[in-house]
Write a protein that holds these residues in place. Structure first.
Motif, PDB file in Angstrom:
ATOM      1  N   ASN A 189      -5.286   5.716  -7.984  1.00  0.00           N
ATOM      2  CA  ASN A 189      -6.434   5.221  -8.747  1.00  0.00           C
ATOM      3  C   ASN A 189      -7.740   5.422  -7.980  1.00  0.00           C
ATOM      4  O   ASN A 189      -7.758   5.925  -6.861  1.00  0.00           O
ATOM      5  CB  ASN A 189      -6.253   3.758  -9.142  1.00  0.00           C
TER       6      ASN A 189
ATOM      7  N   ASP B 279       3.343   1.781  -2.121  1.00  0.00           N
ATOM      8  CA  ASP B 279       2.797   1.468  -3.439  1.00  0.00           C
ATOM      9  C   ASP B 279       3.923   1.324  -4.440  1.00  0.00           C
ATOM     10  O   ASP B 279       4.928   2.025  -4.360  1.00  0.00           O
ATOM     11  CB  ASP B 279       1.877   2.597  -3.905  1.00  0.00           C
ATOM     12  N   PRO B 280       3.743   0.451  -5.389  1.00  0.00           N
ATOM     13  CA  PRO B 280       4.742   0.386  -6.451  1.00  0.00           C
ATOM     14  C   PRO B 280       4.552   1.574  -7.398  1.00  0.00           C
ATOM     15  O   PRO B 280       3.425   1.897  -7.745  1.00  0.00           O
ATOM     16  CB  PRO B 280       4.419  -0.923  -7.168  1.00  0.00           C
TER      17      PRO B 280
ATOM     18  N   ASN C 102       7.298   1.137 -12.379  1.00  0.00           N
ATOM     19  CA  ASN C 102       8.495   0.344 -12.663  1.00  0.00           C
ATOM     20  C   ASN C 102       9.714   0.728 -11.837  1.00  0.00           C
ATOM     21  O   ASN C 102      10.824   0.342 -12.167  1.00  0.00           O
ATOM     22  CB  ASN C 102       8.888   0.444 -14.155  1.00  0.00           C
TER      23      ASN C 102
ATOM     24  N   LEU D  63       8.848  -0.120  -4.909  1.00  0.00           N
ATOM     25  CA  LEU D  63       7.967   0.405  -3.868  1.00  0.00           C
ATOM     26  C   LEU D  63       8.390   1.793  -3.395  1.00  0.00           C
ATOM     27  O   LEU D  63       9.576   2.063  -3.223  1.00  0.00           O
ATOM     28  CB  LEU D  63       7.965  -0.539  -2.664  1.00  0.00           C
TER      29      LEU D  63
ATOM     30  N   GLU E 179       8.206 -10.614  -2.019  1.00  0.00           N
ATOM     31  CA  GLU E 179       6.939 -10.682  -2.749  1.00  0.00           C
ATOM     32  C   GLU E 179       7.022 -11.623  -3.926  1.00  0.00           C
ATOM     33  O   GLU E 179       6.136 -12.449  -4.152  1.00  0.00           O
ATOM     34  CB  GLU E 179       6.562  -9.296  -3.263  1.00  0.00           C
TER      35      GLU E 179
ATOM     36  N   HIS F 111      -1.491 -10.494  -6.738  1.00  0.00           N
ATOM     37  CA  HIS F 111      -0.383 -10.379  -5.784  1.00  0.00           C
ATOM     38  C   HIS F 111      -0.935 -10.664  -4.407  1.00  0.00           C
ATOM     39  O   HIS F 111      -1.574  -9.811  -3.810  1.00  0.00           O
ATOM     40  CB  HIS F 111       0.128  -8.940  -5.793  1.00  0.00           C
TER      41      HIS F 111
ATOM     42  N   LEU G  41       0.332 -11.064  -1.366  1.00  0.00           N
ATOM     43  CA  LEU G  41       0.797 -10.363  -0.170  1.00  0.00           C
ATOM     44  C   LEU G  41       0.236  -8.950  -0.096  1.00  0.00           C
ATOM     45  O   LEU G  41      -0.126  -8.478   0.963  1.00  0.00           O
ATOM     46  CB  LEU G  41       2.328 -10.311  -0.143  1.00  0.00           C
ATOM     47  N   ARG G  42       0.177  -8.297  -1.254  1.00  0.00           N
ATOM     48  CA  ARG G  42      -0.338  -6.927  -1.227  1.00  0.00           C
ATOM     49  C   ARG G  42      -1.815  -6.875  -1.582  1.00  0.00           C
ATOM     50  O   ARG G  42      -2.406  -5.801  -1.624  1.00  0.00           O
ATOM     51  CB  ARG G  42       0.458  -6.038  -2.170  1.00  0.00           C
TER      52      ARG G  42
ATOM     53  N   GLN H 295      -3.388  -7.238  -4.351  1.00  0.00           N
ATOM     54  CA  GLN H 295      -3.695  -6.398  -5.513  1.00  0.00           C
ATOM     55  C   GLN H 295      -3.701  -7.230  -6.774  1.00  0.00           C
ATOM     56  O   GLN H 295      -3.004  -8.236  -6.873  1.00  0.00           O
ATOM     57  CB  GLN H 295      -2.629  -5.321  -5.686  1.00  0.00           C
TER      58      GLN H 295
ATOM     59  N   GLU I 215       2.393  -1.641 -16.262  1.00  0.00           N
ATOM     60  CA  GLU I 215       1.587  -2.369 -15.282  1.00  0.00           C
ATOM     61  C   GLU I 215       0.592  -1.441 -14.614  1.00  0.00           C
ATOM     62  O   GLU I 215       0.905  -0.296 -14.345  1.00  0.00           O
ATOM     63  CB  GLU I 215       2.505  -2.959 -14.198  1.00  0.00           C
TER      64      GLU I 215
ATOM     65  N   PHE J  71      -2.358  -1.348 -11.308  1.00  0.00           N
ATOM     66  CA  PHE J  71      -2.697  -2.084 -10.096  1.00  0.00           C
ATOM     67  C   PHE J  71      -4.130  -1.815  -9.681  1.00  0.00           C
ATOM     68  O   PHE J  71      -4.611  -0.696  -9.742  1.00  0.00           O
ATOM     69  CB  PHE J  71      -1.757  -1.664  -8.964  1.00  0.00           C
TER      70      PHE J  71
END
Lengths: 348, 145
Positions: free
Chosen positions: A205, A222-223, A226, A229, A264, B55, B57-58, B60, B71, B73
Motif C-alpha cells: 500500500n 505482513d498478513p 486471508n 503472515l 495477536e 491491531h 501489536l502490529r 495497524q 480486509e 491494512f
C-alpha cells in the motif's frame, strides 16, 4: 358478583401476577448470561434492559396507585384502614432492610473483586511473547532478504520485457511464492506467482511505497490475503531511471505463523477486555440495582395484598358491629376462615 | 456510484478504538422514485457494513468489509478513514430497472455507528451518551439515468 366468579377472578389475578414475576426473573437471568460474554442472549441485552426498566416503572405506578387508595380509605375512616397501613409499613420494612444490606455487600464485592482480577502484567507478558515470536522469525527474514537481493542483482540491468521472461525461472529457484516487479508508484510491470489462480497480486500500500523515498529496502511480516503472515521484501533496483522495485513474498513455517496469529488475537482480546473493565462494572451495578428495585417493589406491592387479606375479617367484623349499633340487625358476615379471626364471626 | 464521507469520530470512540474495540459502521443506501401523483416508491435498499479495528501489536488499522470479508491494512488512522469514506464505482442498480420518464429518482444515504455490534457492557453506556450515538443525517442526491 357471585362467590364463584370472585374466586376465579382472584385466582386469575394471582396466576397472572406470578407469571409476570417469573418472566421478569427469567429476563434478568438472560441479562446476566449476556453479560457473561456468552453468545446466547447477546442480541437481546438492550431490549431486555429496556423491558425491565419499563416493568420497574409500571410497578412503581401500581404501588403509587395502591398507596393513594389506602390513604383515601384512611381519610374515609374505613374500618381496618389504619391497621392496614401499619401492617404494610411493617412488611415493607421487613423485606426492604435485609435486601438492601445484601445489595450493599454485593456491590462492595463487585467493585473490589474486579479490581484485583485485572492486572497489567498479563498484557506485558503477551507483548513480550509477540516480540519473542518476531525474534524467532529473524533468521527466515534474513534468508529471504538474501535471496531477494540476489534476484534483484540479477535483473537490475535487464529491461522490463527481459525481466518478465525470466521471472518464472527466478521464482522457481528461490523459496518465494510470489515475485513482482513494480514501478515506484505501485504499477505492476511483471508478476509471477506459484498459485496460478491467484489473479490479484498482493500489492504494497501507499505507506510502504512512500518509504522508498529515503530507504532502499523493506523487510516485514505482513498478513497476506486471508492466508496469514508472510515475509514481504521489497528492494529498490540499483538502476538509474526509471525507479523500479522488486517485491518478493516468502512463506513462514506454518506452526510459527499459527503461534504468532494466536498471540495477536489473544492480545487484542485481552486489551479490549481491560478497556471494558469500567463499563463492565457499571453494567453489573446496573443489573444488580435492577434486581434490588424489582425485589423491593414486588415485596411492597404484595405487602398491600397480604395486609388486606389479614385485615379483611377484622374490618368486616367492625363493619358488622357498626351496623348493629345503628340498628341493622340483618347484616351477615362471610364466614370464610377457620382460623383465629374467623372464630369471632360465627359467634357474632 | 461514487460517494465520499467524512468521519467525525469523537474522542470517546477513538479511545475505544485504540483499545481494541472494533467499531462497526452501517451504510444504508435507498433508491426511491418520485412519482407525480402518488407517494415515493422505494425501489431498493442496500446495506453495507464496515468494521474498523486497531491491531495494537502490529500497530495497524484494519478495515474489514463485512459484506465480503475482505480486509485492508493501514498504518495510519486517517488513511483507514479515507478508505472507508470513499465509495467508488459502487454498483447501485441495473440500468434497465430504471425507466427514464416516469419521474425523478433520488438516492438517500445515511451512515451510522452500529451500537448493537459493540461489546455488551458498552451498549447501555453508548445508548445514553451522545458521543457514541454517531450518525449522519440523510443525504440526498438525484440520480441521473
Amino acid at each position: 358478583m357471585s362467590f364463584e366468579t370472585v374466586n376465579i377472578k382472584k385466582k386469575l389475578t394471582i396466576g397472572i401476577t406470578v407469571t409476570l414475576f417469573v418472566a421478569l426473573l427469567v429476563s434478568l437471568l438472560m441479562i446476566v448470561d449476556a453479560l457473561q460474554n456468552s453468545e446466547r442472549f447477546e442480541h437481546w441485552y438492550s431490549g431486555l434492559l429496556l423491558i425491565n426498566g419499563l416493568a420497574l416503572l409500571a410497578l412503581l405506578a401500581l404501588i403509587a396507585l395502591k398507596l393513594h387508595q389506602l390513604f383515601y380509605q384512611v381519610r374515609q375512616e374505613r374500618a381496618g384502614a389504619r391497621l392496614t397501613v401499619k401492617l404494610v409499613s411493617l412488611l415493607v420494612l421487613l423485606s426492604t432492610v435485609p435486601v438492601s444490606v445484601v445489595y450493599y455487600f454485593s456491590l462492595g464485592f463487585l467493585h473490589q473483586r474486579l479490581d484485583n482480577w485485572f492486572s497489567v502484567d498479563i498484557e506485558h507478558a503477551l507483548r513480550d511473547a509477540f516480540d519473542l515470536g518476531q525474534a524467532a522469525l529473524e533468521t527466515p527474514r534474513r534468508e529471504a532478504l538474501k535471496q531477494t537481493t540476489a534476484i534483484a542483482n540479477q535483473i537490475a540491468y535487464l529491461s522490463d520485457n527481459e525481466v518478465a521472461l525470466q521471472l518464472n525461472e527466478l521464482r522457481r529457484e528461490s523459496d518465494a511464492f510470489e515475485l513482482t516487479l513494480l514501478a515506484s508508484n505501485g504499477r505492476i510491470i511483471a508478476h509471477n506467482s506459484t498459485y496460478i489462480d491467484h489473479l490479484l497480486p498482493n500489492l504494497p500500500n501507499k505507506e510502504i511505497l512512500l518509504q522508498f523515498k529515503h530507504s532502499n529496502h523493506y523487510v516485514n511480516l505482513d498478513p497476506i490475503a486471508n492466508q496469514g503472515l508472510h515475509i514481504r521484501i521489497i528492494i529498490k533496483l540499483s538502476n538509474t531511471q526509471p525507479v523500479r522495485l522488486l517485491q518478493a513474498i516468502f512463506p513462514i513455517p506454518a506452526y510459527l505463523r499459527e503461534l504468532t496469529t494466536n498471540i495477536e488475537a489473544t492480545h487484542a482480546k485481552y486489551q479490549e477486555r481491560t478497556y471494558l473493565h469500567g463499563p463492565l462494572k457499571i453494567s453489573f451495578t446496573l443489573v444488580l440495582s435492577l434486581v434490588l428495585f424489582l425485589c423491593i417493589f414486588s415485596a411492597v406491592w404484595m405487602a398491600f395484598f397480604v395486609a388486606r387479606r389479614i385485615v379483611a375479617p377484622l374490618s368486616d367484623l367492625a363493619d358488622g358491629t357498626r351496623a348493629v349499633a345503628k340498628g341493622h340487625y340483618e347484616k351477615q358476615l362471610p364466614v370464610k376462615r377457620l382460623d383465629d379471626l374467623g372464630f369471632f364471626s360465627p359467634i357474632f | 456510484m461514487n460517494a465520499k464521507f467524512d468521519y467525525g469520530l469523537t474522542e470517546v470512540t477513538l479511545d475505544a478504538l485504540q483499545n481494541g474495540v472494533p467499531l462497526t459502521m452501517e451504510l444504508t443506501i435507498r433508491l426511491e422514485q418520485n412519482r407525480r401523483f402518488l407517494w415515493d416508491k422505494e425501489i431498493t435498499t442496500l446495506k453495507q457494513r464496515y468494521e474498523l479495528r486497531y491491531h495494537a501489536l502490529r500497530r495497524q488499522y484494519v478495515v474489514k468489509y463485512l459484506n465480503t470479508d475482505i480486509e485492508e491494512f493501514f498504518l495510519n488512522l486517517n488513511d483507514a478513514l479515507n478508505r472507508l469514506g470513499n465509495l467508488t464505482d459502487f454498483p447501485l442498480i441495473d440500468k434497465h430497472l430504471i425507466k427514464k420518464n416516469r419521474g425523478s429518482y433520488w438516492v438517500y444515504m445515511q451512515i451510522y455507528l452500529d451500537i448493537e455490534s459493540l461489546p455488551v457492557p458498552l451498549r447501555p453506556i453508548a445508548y445514553l451518551s451522545s458521543q457514541w450515538r454517531l450518525s449522519s443525517s440523510w443525504y440526498l442526491c438525484p440520480l441521473k439515468p
